[in-house]
Design a protein around this motif. Structure first.
Motif, PDB file in Angstrom:
ATOM      1  N   THR A   1       0.800  -1.071  -0.173  1.00 31.55           N
ATOM      2  CA  THR A   1       0.215   0.108   0.168  1.00 31.55           C
ATOM      3  C   THR A   1       0.951   1.206   0.018  1.00 31.55           C
ATOM      4  O   THR A   1       1.751   1.315   0.908  1.00 31.55           O
ATOM      5  CB  THR A   1      -1.048  -0.081   1.324  1.00 31.55           C
ATOM      6  OG1 THR A   1      -1.907  -1.312   1.468  1.00 31.55           O
ATOM      7  CG2 THR A   1      -1.787   1.248   0.998  1.00 31.55           C
ATOM      8  N   SER A   2       0.750   2.101  -0.941  1.00 33.22           N
ATOM      9  CA  SER A   2       1.550   3.438  -1.043  1.00 33.22           C
ATOM     10  C   SER A   2       1.201   4.221  -0.035  1.00 33.22           C
ATOM     11  O   SER A   2       0.074   4.398   0.448  1.00 33.22           O
ATOM     12  CB  SER A   2       1.501   3.737  -2.470  1.00 33.22           C
ATOM     13  OG  SER A   2       0.091   4.612  -2.727  1.00 33.22           O
ATOM     14  N   PHE A   3       2.029   5.353  -0.073  1.00 27.27           N
ATOM     15  CA  PHE A   3       1.680   6.338   1.002  1.00 27.27           C
ATOM     16  C   PHE A   3       0.785   7.271   0.430  1.00 27.27           C
ATOM     17  O   PHE A   3       0.439   7.502  -0.680  1.00 27.27           O
ATOM     18  CB  PHE A   3       2.887   7.521   1.187  1.00 27.27           C
ATOM     19  CG  PHE A   3       2.755   8.620   2.100  1.00 27.27           C
ATOM     20  CD1 PHE A   3       2.567   8.545   3.416  1.00 27.27           C
ATOM     21  CD2 PHE A   3       2.447   9.870   1.351  1.00 27.27           C
ATOM     22  CE1 PHE A   3       2.525   9.612   4.162  1.00 27.27           C
ATOM     23  CE2 PHE A   3       2.270  11.026   2.141  1.00 27.27           C
ATOM     24  CZ  PHE A   3       2.047  10.963   3.565  1.00 27.27           C
ATOM     25  N   GLY A   4      -0.371   7.579   1.237  1.00 22.77           N
ATOM     26  CA  GLY A   4      -1.733   8.385   1.003  1.00 22.77           C
ATOM     27  C   GLY A   4      -2.612   7.396   0.331  1.00 22.77           C
ATOM     28  O   GLY A   4      -3.709   7.997  -0.224  1.00 22.77           O
ATOM     29  N   PHE A   5      -2.622   6.128   0.440  1.00 19.19           N
ATOM     30  CA  PHE A   5      -3.328   5.234   0.059  1.00 19.19           C
ATOM     31  C   PHE A   5      -3.904   5.451  -1.603  1.00 19.19           C
ATOM     32  O   PHE A   5      -4.940   5.740  -1.754  1.00 19.19           O
ATOM     33  CB  PHE A   5      -4.965   5.437   0.813  1.00 19.19           C
ATOM     34  CG  PHE A   5      -4.605   5.120   2.271  1.00 19.19           C
ATOM     35  CD1 PHE A   5      -4.393   3.761   2.864  1.00 19.19           C
ATOM     36  CD2 PHE A   5      -4.736   6.280   3.240  1.00 19.19           C
ATOM     37  CE1 PHE A   5      -4.144   3.557   4.114  1.00 19.19           C
ATOM     38  CE2 PHE A   5      -4.329   5.942   4.447  1.00 19.19           C
ATOM     39  CZ  PHE A   5      -4.142   4.689   5.190  1.00 19.19           C
ATOM     40  N   ARG A   6      -2.732   5.480  -2.355  1.00 17.51           N
ATOM     41  CA  ARG A   6      -3.032   5.732  -3.608  1.00 17.51           C
ATOM     42  C   ARG A   6      -2.760   4.483  -4.470  1.00 17.51           C
ATOM     43  O   ARG A   6      -3.353   4.544  -5.610  1.00 17.51           O
ATOM     44  CB  ARG A   6      -1.926   6.763  -4.135  1.00 17.51           C
ATOM     45  CG  ARG A   6      -2.047   8.134  -3.713  1.00 17.51           C
ATOM     46  CD  ARG A   6      -1.021   8.976  -4.148  1.00 17.51           C
ATOM     47  NE  ARG A   6      -1.224  10.335  -3.793  1.00 17.51           N
ATOM     48  CZ  ARG A   6      -0.703  11.062  -2.465  1.00 17.51           C
ATOM     49  NH1 ARG A   6      -0.254  10.236  -1.808  1.00 17.51           N
ATOM     50  NH2 ARG A   6      -1.243  12.406  -2.200  1.00 17.51           N
ATOM     51  N   ASP A   7      -2.122   3.530  -4.259  1.00 17.09           N
ATOM     52  CA  ASP A   7      -1.878   2.132  -4.832  1.00 17.09           C
ATOM     53  C   ASP A   7      -1.847   0.937  -4.032  1.00 17.09           C
ATOM     54  O   ASP A   7      -1.361   1.090  -2.695  1.00 17.09           O
ATOM     55  CB  ASP A   7      -0.399   2.316  -5.245  1.00 17.09           C
ATOM     56  CG  ASP A   7      -0.290   3.454  -6.271  1.00 17.09           C
ATOM     57  OD1 ASP A   7      -0.376   3.842  -7.523  1.00 17.09           O
ATOM     58  OD2 ASP A   7       0.555   4.423  -5.689  1.00 17.09           O
ATOM     59  N   ALA A   8      -2.609   0.242  -4.383  1.00 21.27           N
ATOM     60  CA  ALA A   8      -2.747  -1.314  -3.550  1.00 21.27           C
ATOM     61  C   ALA A   8      -2.186  -2.181  -4.583  1.00 21.27           C
ATOM     62  O   ALA A   8      -2.819  -2.500  -5.610  1.00 21.27           O
ATOM     63  CB  ALA A   8      -4.402  -1.517  -3.167  1.00 21.27           C
ATOM     64  N   TRP A   9      -1.338  -3.023  -4.035  1.00 22.42           N
ATOM     65  CA  TRP A   9      -0.938  -4.100  -4.775  1.00 22.42           C
ATOM     66  C   TRP A   9      -0.950  -5.510  -4.078  1.00 22.42           C
ATOM     67  O   TRP A   9      -1.190  -5.529  -2.849  1.00 22.42           O
ATOM     68  CB  TRP A   9       0.656  -3.871  -4.666  1.00 22.42           C
ATOM     69  CG  TRP A   9       1.236  -2.710  -5.325  1.00 22.42           C
ATOM     70  CD1 TRP A   9       1.464  -1.673  -4.721  1.00 22.42           C
ATOM     71  CD2 TRP A   9       1.930  -2.767  -6.724  1.00 22.42           C
ATOM     72  NE1 TRP A   9       2.086  -0.596  -5.519  1.00 22.42           N
ATOM     73  CE2 TRP A   9       2.015  -1.205  -6.792  1.00 22.42           C
ATOM     74  CE3 TRP A   9       1.875  -3.491  -7.719  1.00 22.42           C
ATOM     75  CZ2 TRP A   9       2.723  -0.751  -7.989  1.00 22.42           C
ATOM     76  CZ3 TRP A   9       2.321  -2.902  -9.041  1.00 22.42           C
ATOM     77  CH2 TRP A   9       2.608  -1.718  -8.917  1.00 22.42           C
ATOM     78  N   ALA A  10      -1.136  -6.356  -4.929  1.00 22.34           N
ATOM     79  CA  ALA A  10      -0.957  -7.865  -4.326  1.00 22.34           C
ATOM     80  C   ALA A  10      -0.422  -8.736  -5.540  1.00 22.34           C
ATOM     81  O   ALA A  10      -0.753  -8.811  -6.395  1.00 22.34           O
ATOM     82  CB  ALA A  10      -2.664  -8.488  -3.863  1.00 22.34           C
ATOM     83  N   ILE A  11       0.643  -9.455  -5.101  1.00 17.09           N
ATOM     84  CA  ILE A  11       1.369 -10.418  -6.006  1.00 17.09           C
ATOM     85  C   ILE A  11       1.580 -11.632  -5.457  1.00 17.09           C
ATOM     86  O   ILE A  11       2.006 -11.572  -4.161  1.00 17.09           O
ATOM     87  CB  ILE A  11       2.658  -9.734  -6.637  1.00 17.09           C
ATOM     88  CG1 ILE A  11       2.298  -8.431  -7.308  1.00 17.09           C
ATOM     89  CG2 ILE A  11       3.550 -10.742  -7.508  1.00 17.09           C
ATOM     90  CD1 ILE A  11       3.750  -7.654  -7.813  1.00 17.09           C
ATOM     91  N   GLY A  12       1.248 -12.739  -6.176  1.00 17.61           N
ATOM     92  CA  GLY A  12       1.362 -14.115  -5.576  1.00 17.61           C
ATOM     93  C   GLY A  12       1.920 -15.138  -6.396  1.00 17.61           C
ATOM     94  O   GLY A  12       1.866 -14.918  -7.786  1.00 17.61           O
ATOM     95  N   THR A  13       2.658 -16.005  -6.054  1.00 15.20           N
ATOM     96  CA  THR A  13       2.986 -17.084  -6.975  1.00 15.20           C
ATOM     97  C   THR A  13       2.824 -18.585  -6.190  1.00 15.20           C
ATOM     98  O   THR A  13       3.143 -18.752  -5.198  1.00 15.20           O
ATOM     99  CB  THR A  13       4.616 -16.926  -7.142  1.00 15.20           C
ATOM    100  OG1 THR A  13       5.204 -17.950  -7.940  1.00 15.20           O
ATOM    101  CG2 THR A  13       5.353 -16.792  -5.916  1.00 15.20           C
ATOM    102  N   THR A  14       2.560 -19.488  -7.157  1.00 16.47           N
ATOM    103  CA  THR A  14       2.909 -20.978  -6.977  1.00 16.47           C
ATOM    104  C   THR A  14       3.979 -21.272  -7.534  1.00 16.47           C
ATOM    105  O   THR A  14       4.544 -20.681  -8.413  1.00 16.47           O
ATOM    106  CB  THR A  14       1.348 -21.650  -7.232  1.00 16.47           C
ATOM    107  OG1 THR A  14       1.172 -21.634  -8.847  1.00 16.47           O
ATOM    108  CG2 THR A  14       0.334 -21.091  -6.426  1.00 16.47           C
ATOM    109  N   LYS A  15       4.150 -22.679  -7.777  1.00 13.98           N
ATOM    110  CA  LYS A  15       5.272 -23.207  -8.520  1.00 13.98           C
ATOM    111  C   LYS A  15       5.011 -22.999 -10.018  1.00 13.98           C
ATOM    112  O   LYS A  15       5.968 -23.035 -10.731  1.00 13.98           O
ATOM    113  CB  LYS A  15       5.170 -24.830  -8.172  1.00 13.98           C
ATOM    114  CG  LYS A  15       6.456 -25.585  -8.842  1.00 13.98           C
ATOM    115  CD  LYS A  15       6.449 -27.197  -8.748  1.00 13.98           C
ATOM    116  CE  LYS A  15       7.640 -27.935  -9.432  1.00 13.98           C
ATOM    117  NZ  LYS A  15       7.535 -29.048  -8.822  1.00 13.98           N
ATOM    118  N   ASP A  16       3.774 -23.059 -10.281  1.00 12.36           N
ATOM    119  CA  ASP A  16       3.313 -22.928 -11.885  1.00 12.36           C
ATOM    120  C   ASP A  16       2.743 -21.527 -12.324  1.00 12.36           C
ATOM    121  O   ASP A  16       3.084 -21.116 -13.475  1.00 12.36           O
ATOM    122  CB  ASP A  16       2.328 -23.930 -11.978  1.00 12.36           C
ATOM    123  CG  ASP A  16       2.782 -25.287 -11.714  1.00 12.36           C
ATOM    124  OD1 ASP A  16       3.986 -25.719 -12.205  1.00 12.36           O
ATOM    125  OD2 ASP A  16       2.126 -25.904 -11.125  1.00 12.36           O
TER     126      ASP A  16
END
Length: 783
Positions: A534-549
């Motif tokens: 989450t960036s400063f000032g609630f400007r950007d929200a991220w989520a990155i995930g990975t499995t083996k594939d």
């Protein structure tokens, strides 16, 4: 051959004229018949249409397609040129009949052009329909028949014939009028399109329906009479309706179409996109957009990668919002503040360098570096926390302290090696805020990096514990491309496999969104290493995930940078992430890279390598580079009396009566916050009164911080509030003496807090304990 030579010698002029004519005939046909601009067309990995962009001249004209559906080929030949496969480019009988009928009527009532001639006419657009032009058409048609096959000529025709309005070519017409691929058209639909180039104005919706129907059914009747179709097919075909309106072309991946158009304008491009997955991800984004827009959050992007092939499986560059909220902007490659999304790279770098072990305790206390004052999201402190938990909980203060310890330039070097294109400045430009969103990156580069890390573990396990030199490469979205990972080597590319594996183990423990909080109790649940930001000032929200594939990346926010309350990674981006992962097949967890690990005795309480003073230990596999970390510094051997109530030494107790015990001891400031959340933490026992103390006494300020500028607010009555000074002491029962500059303020015992109400100015706070130890802190009071 001899006769030909003799003839040429006897008829030199005629032979020369004939040679010139043959040369002119040979070169009279241009190599490229059609130079009209074409639409950019992208298809899925299975050749299903994903989208198209209109040509520069405003026509829906798809690139030439060599593959012509059998039904349409049959219909067009039967309707336009029944002797197509027999004539050399023109049909003398048809020309004679057309000439006869036109002379009789005094006007052009019938054409005798073959399909080949019509191709020539289409390529020479704008020419007048005169008898001389007709002769030229015949000449060029015969030349075309010599050069190209009948199927190629049919391909020219089906790709460039007009189908009404701004629709050119069979492929565009089948989508515009029937909303499907030309190969999927019925006999009635194929017949409808076959008669259109002859009179394209008939297709206008609501007009000329009877004339178009008559022409179509006449062709179907001819197909029946020639036994091309049976009576059942004929009867079903003539009752099919005609198209009533043009359909919009599919826009399943509009932002990928934009990206493709920049580099492959006017071409038909087969991509790596999985059409079904793309449509499902589109629906997920649309559903979440409907909820997010109620909080004035209008934009989101999702990228799905195949780890093994590095192919893009789904590409959603934005939500289905409106132009006011920039729906056409492709967010995937746009730089945005990273928030906490870079923290796993720091953790992996410190493991790789051997600076920490997975659960090494790191400080989580109020911290200030010059004017920089990082805070945890919930503005609370744990005192100390295992590094892995600091990562999984995304604690800011431990991360900044870890970066400061590891080295800003050193970490910046690792990030540059990841080839994050938006990291354009040197390390000092970003400062320690680099780890909390002080830099910018984009979803493409971040997903690429996570995919490279996952692939590193996979390749290490699949080979003889080797790495590939081109592991950190860009993903691909063109089906014609393949990733070359290049040569194998025993040297790591960036991080060793063990450091990545241990990082992923920590990320696997990240708390999921509320709807998934009991995920680990379900059979077959997906094990995902994931991180939010989450960036400063609630400007950007991220989520990155990975499995083996697979790697899934999500960004949520507003394209114009407007911040919104609640725009937090775990609350807005993570739910989309897990909805997308629910569409993907389950993956086994990563194989443990044993060749880069070693089984070592670890202190359970501190996470360090066990020292001789650690009483509670366990064996764990750590990265080999971790062998150079120091043994546990928090366990000390102390000497107690028989009741284990007081510390003693040889000055007050017989050696035979002394009990030796390992004790977990934290520095005062860490202990102050740690014991608030760990009620079973036991401070060092006091020395018995008759003993001479040997332990070092320590103390540290809790508040204020060094060189802190403090504003004292006023209450409702206009009175200035007090400033409460706090200090932690290793012996809480000690008496502490407080001074402001050179003025004595008073003393405290047990609870070391002191309230003052200074005027505006700069001060030096000094605290001295009864043993002569002192701590100092400079502050500035503002009004």
């Amino acid at each position: 051959m001899t006769l030909l030579v003799k003839y040429i010698k006897r008829n030199k002029i005629k032979s020369a004229i004939l040679a010139v004519l043959l040369i002119v005939y040979y070169f009279c046909l241009p190599n490229q018949l059609f130079k009209d601009p074409t639409s950019t067309v992208i298809t899925s990995s299975n050749n299903e249409l994903l989208g198209a962009q209109i040509a520069k001249d405003g026509q829906w004209r798809f690139p030439e397609n060599d593959s012509i559906p059998k039904k349409f080929k049959t219909c067009i030949v039967q309707f336009e040129d029944e002797y197509f496969y027999k004539h050399p480019g023109f049909n003398p009988i048809s020309i004679f009949k057309a000439l006869r009928d036109n002379i009789k009527s005094g006007k052009v009532t019938r054409g005798g052009s073959t399909i080949t001639q019509q191709v020539i006419r289409l390529s020479r657009k704008g020419t007048k329909r005169t008898y001389f032009e007709k002769f030229k058409e015949i000449l060029l048609a015969t030349r075309l028949e010599f050069r190209d096959s009948k199927n190629q000529i049919l391909s020219y025709y089906s790709s460039h014939a007009p189908f009404g309005g701004n629709v050119v070519g069979l492929d565009a017409a089948s989508w515009r009028y029937f909303n499907r691929n030309a190969n999927d058209l019925s006999w009635a639909e194929s017949a409808t399109l076959a008669v259109l180039p002859n009179a394209p104005s008939l297709i206008y919706p609501g007009k000329n329906q009877e004339r178009l129907l008559t022409k179509r059914n006449r062709l179907l009747k001819k197909l029946l009479e020639k036994t091309v179709i049976d009576s059942l097919t004929y009867n079903l075909s003539i009752v099919e309706g005609l198209p009533q309106k043009p359909y919009p072309l599919p826009q399943t991946a509009p932002h990928l179409l934009q990206k493709t158009t920049r580099y492959h304008y006017g071409k038909r491009i087969k991509t790596t996109i999985n059409l079904q997955l793309q449509k499902q991800v589109n629906n997920i984004v649309k559903n979440h957009y409907n909820k997010l827009s109620q909080n004035e959050i209008y934009n989101a992007a999702v990228l799905v990668l195949d780890v093994k092939t590095r192919q893009v499986l789904a590409y959603v560059g934005n939500t289905p919002t409106d132009k006011t909220h920039q729906k056409d902007v492709d967010i995937i490659d746009k730089p945005r503040s990273t928030g906490s999304i870079l923290k796993p790279f720091l953790y992996a770098a410190m493991l790789d360098a051997g600076d920490i072990l997975p659960n090494t305790l790191v400080a989580d206390v109020p911290t200030q570096f010059g004017n920089y004052n990082p805070e945890n999201y919930k503005k609370t402190y744990d005192g100390v926390v295992p590094a892995s938990r600091a990562l999984s909980r995304s604690l800011n203060v431990p991360s900044v302290r870890m970066l400061q310890t590891f080295g800003l330039d050193r970490f910046h070097h690792y990030l540059k090696a990841l080839n994050l294109k938006d990291l354009k400045y040197n390390a000092n430009h970003y400062g320690l805020s680099l780890i909390l969103g002080g830099a910018e990156s984009n979803l493409w580069d971040l997903c690429k990096s996570y995919a490279a890390l996952s692939s590193t573990i996979n390749h290490f396990s699949e080979t003889s514990s080797e790495y590939f030199s081109n592991e950190f490469c860009d993903p691909i979205f063109l089906a014609s491309e393949n990733i070359d990972f290049k040569k194998k080597t025993t040297d790591k590319t960036l991080f060793d496999a063990a450091s990545i594996y241990l990082t992923y183990n920590s990320l696997k423990e990240v708390n999921r969104p509320e709807s998934d909080e009991s995920w680990e109790f379900f059979d077959g649940s997906k094990q995902i290493a994931w991180k939010t930001g989450t960036s400063f000032g609630f400007r950007d929200a991220w989520a990155i995930g990975t499995t083996k594939d697979y790697v899934v990346g999500v960004w949520v926010g507003n394209a114009d940078g407007e911040g919104r309350p609640g725009l937090v990674g775990v609350e807005t981006a993570a739910p989309i992430l897990f909805d997308v992962f629910d569409l993907l097949p389950n993956s086994n967890w990563f194989a443990k890279p044993f060749d880069e690990m070693q089984d070592v005795e670890i202190c359970k309480e501190s996470g360090h390598r066990a020292s001789q003073n650690c009483a509670d230990t366990e064996n764990r596999f750590i990265q080999i580079s971790g062998l150079k970390t120091k043994p546990c510094p928090y366990h000390v051997l102390i000497h107690l009396d028989k009741t284990e109530t007081f510390q003693v030494n040889s000055s007050c107790e017989d050696v035979s009566n002394i009990t030796h015990k390992s004790w977990f001891v934290l520095p005062p400031l860490m202990a102050y916050y740690y014991k608030a959340k760990n009620p079973f933490y036991k401070p060092l026992p006091k020395f018995r009164e008759d003993c001479l103390e040997a332990n070092a006494i320590t103390m540290a300020f809790i508040y204020p911080k060094e060189n802190n500028s403090i504003f004292l607010p006023k209450d409702f009555d206009g009175n200035t509030n007090e400033l409460v000074l706090k200090i932690a002491h290793s012996k809480t029962e000690s008496t502490l003496f407080w001074y402001l500059n050179d003025t004595f303020l008073g003393s405290t015992k047990n609870i070391h807090e002191f309230a003052i109400k200074p005027k505006q100015g700069e001060y030096l706070v000094t605290v001295v304990d009864e043993f002569g130890n002192e701590a100092k802190r400079r502050i500035k009071i503002l009004e």
